[in-house]
Design a protein around this motif. Structure first.
Motif, PDB file in Angstrom:
ATOM      1  N   ARG A  87      -5.903   8.821   6.837  1.00 47.84           N
ATOM      2  CA  ARG A  87      -6.491   8.695   5.508  1.00 47.84           C
ATOM      3  C   ARG A  87      -5.456   8.233   4.497  1.00 47.84           C
ATOM      4  N   GLN A  88      -4.248   8.776   4.582  1.00 42.50           N
ATOM      5  CA  GLN A  88      -3.200   8.348   3.662  1.00 42.50           C
ATOM      6  C   GLN A  88      -2.879   6.880   3.841  1.00 42.50           C
ATOM      7  N   LEU A  89      -2.789   6.432   5.096  1.00 44.06           N
ATOM      8  CA  LEU A  89      -2.518   5.018   5.349  1.00 44.06           C
ATOM      9  C   LEU A  89      -3.617   4.133   4.757  1.00 44.06           C
ATOM     10  N   ASP A  90      -4.868   4.562   4.912  1.00 47.96           N
ATOM     11  CA  ASP A  90      -5.980   3.810   4.328  1.00 47.96           C
ATOM     12  C   ASP A  90      -5.870   3.750   2.804  1.00 47.96           C
ATOM     13  N   GLU A  91      -5.514   4.873   2.205  1.00 47.24           N
ATOM     14  CA  GLU A  91      -5.398   4.920   0.746  1.00 47.24           C
ATOM     15  C   GLU A  91      -4.250   4.040   0.259  1.00 47.24           C
ATOM     16  N   TYR A  92      -3.112   4.104   0.942  1.00 44.62           N
ATOM     17  CA  TYR A  92      -1.974   3.273   0.551  1.00 44.62           C
ATOM     18  C   TYR A  92      -2.337   1.792   0.631  1.00 44.62           C
ATOM     19  N   ASN A  93      -3.002   1.413   1.739  1.00 43.49           N
ATOM     20  CA  ASN A  93      -3.332   0.005   1.908  1.00 43.49           C
ATOM     21  C   ASN A  93      -4.395  -0.445   0.914  1.00 43.49           C
ATOM     22  N   HIS A  94      -5.316   0.447   0.557  1.00 51.55           N
ATOM     23  CA  HIS A  94      -6.332   0.113  -0.440  1.00 51.55           C
ATOM     24  C   HIS A  94      -5.692  -0.172  -1.788  1.00 51.55           C
ATOM     25  N   ILE A  95      -4.751   0.685  -2.175  1.00 53.69           N
ATOM     26  CA  ILE A  95      -4.079   0.471  -3.457  1.00 53.69           C
ATOM     27  C   ILE A  95      -3.279  -0.830  -3.424  1.00 53.69           C
ATOM     28  N   ARG A  96      -2.583  -1.060  -2.314  1.00 52.25           N
ATOM     29  CA  ARG A  96      -1.823  -2.312  -2.201  1.00 52.25           C
ATOM     30  C   ARG A  96      -2.750  -3.523  -2.332  1.00 52.25           C
ATOM     31  N   SER A  97      -3.915  -3.461  -1.697  1.00 52.78           N
ATOM     32  CA  SER A  97      -4.856  -4.584  -1.776  1.00 52.78           C
ATOM     33  C   SER A  97      -5.313  -4.827  -3.209  1.00 52.78           C
ATOM     34  N   LEU A  98      -5.616  -3.741  -3.927  1.00 50.09           N
ATOM     35  CA  LEU A  98      -6.058  -3.869  -5.315  1.00 50.09           C
ATOM     36  C   LEU A  98      -4.990  -4.513  -6.191  1.00 50.09           C
ATOM     37  N   ILE A  99      -3.732  -4.245  -5.874  1.00 46.74           N
ATOM     38  CA  ILE A  99      -2.641  -4.769  -6.687  1.00 46.74           C
ATOM     39  C   ILE A  99      -2.183  -6.144  -6.218  1.00 46.74           C
ATOM     40  N   GLU A 100      -1.882  -6.238  -4.929  1.00 46.64           N
ATOM     41  CA  GLU A 100      -1.182  -7.420  -4.436  1.00 46.64           C
ATOM     42  C   GLU A 100      -2.055  -8.661  -4.308  1.00 46.64           C
ATOM     43  N   ILE A 101      -3.297  -8.504  -3.873  1.00 44.68           N
ATOM     44  CA  ILE A 101      -4.118  -9.703  -3.641  1.00 44.68           C
ATOM     45  C   ILE A 101      -4.331 -10.496  -4.928  1.00 44.68           C
ATOM     46  N   PRO A 102      -4.830  -9.883  -6.012  1.00 45.64           N
ATOM     47  CA  PRO A 102      -5.014 -10.683  -7.228  1.00 45.64           C
ATOM     48  C   PRO A 102      -3.698 -11.133  -7.860  1.00 45.64           C
ATOM     49  N   THR A 103      -2.666 -10.305  -7.742  1.00 46.60           N
ATOM     50  CA  THR A 103      -1.376 -10.678  -8.331  1.00 46.60           C
ATOM     51  C   THR A 103      -0.802 -11.900  -7.649  1.00 46.60           C
TER      52      THR A 103
END
Length: 222
Positions: A87-103
């Motif tokens: 679950r933590q890995l999923d949460e970390y990757n979700h946050i990264r996706s929200l930040i990194e993809i549009p940036t």
């Protein structure tokens, strides 16, 4: 797979803090690459021998990792790598996706082409490390590439947040990808991403970043 020695440490001379930081970076890379396993206890002398350095900077660096929540101290024994749940890995990757993809997609219209091109040697070193099966070098080069790329957006706090998320992740599937000959293909995505950004193709850059972060969770941390 044997861990690589910490690069260029002898050249640091008396710069004790810099030496300690380099050792800490190498230990973080080993943690992220899954070469230091959760639940296992490691002593400073054993890690020092593994990384080809003295025990004192390893002990100091591990205390830095304790403060970051990456390891816990085990009295009279050493340091235990903390567990990371699915679950933590999923949460970390979700946050990264929200930040990194549009940036990263936004850099297609804002980034200086020369600054993007300056990241190409780092992207190539990721491919070289993947081909050699050197996971620690791979993770370190991958970190420098992605944080360097995000840094072009001009938001230091954003880079800090993503850097912290990367530290907390564990990519245990990297070894399996090396054995199956798949890591080098994933490494090539960094060069593809640079080409898309230099071509000012935001949608292609977005698609590559989405695919790349999907690999991080689905394959690399599998």
């Amino acid at each position: 797979m044997a861990a690589a020695a910490v690069p260029d440490l002898p050249s640091l001379g008396g710069r004790r803090n810099h030496y300690r930081e380099r050792v800490a970076d190498a230990l973080r890379a080993a943690l992220i690459a899954g070469e230091l396993r959760p639940g296992d206890v490691y002593s400073a002398p054993s890690l020092a021998a593994r990384f080809g350095v003295s025990a004192t900077p390893v002990r100091e660096a591990m205390l830095d990792l304790v403060r970051e929540g990456l390891v816990d101290t085990v009295p009279n024994k050493g340091f235990r790598v903390t567990e990371v749940s699915e679950r933590q890995l999923d949460e970390y990757n979700h946050i990264r996706s929200l930040i990194e993809i549009p940036t990263v997609a936004g850099l297609a219209t804002t980034a200086d082409p020369a600054a993007l091109e300056a990241l190409r040697p780092v992207a190539r070193s990721i491919v070289t490390s993947a081909a050699a099966g050197d996971l620690i070098a791979y993770v370190e080069a991958d970190r420098r590439f992605h944080l360097g790329l995000l840094g072009l957006a001009g938001n230091a706090h954003l880079v800090e947040v993503v850097g912290d998320l990367r530290k907390r992740s564990r990519l245990y599937g990297l070894t399996a990808l090396v054995e199956r000959g798949l890591l080098e293909a994933s490494a090539q995505e960094h060069l593809e991403l640079l080409d898309a950004l230099l071509a000012r193709d935001a949608e292609r850059a977005r698609a590559i970043m989405t695919r790349h972060l999907g690999h991080v969770r689905d394959k690399w941390a599998g």
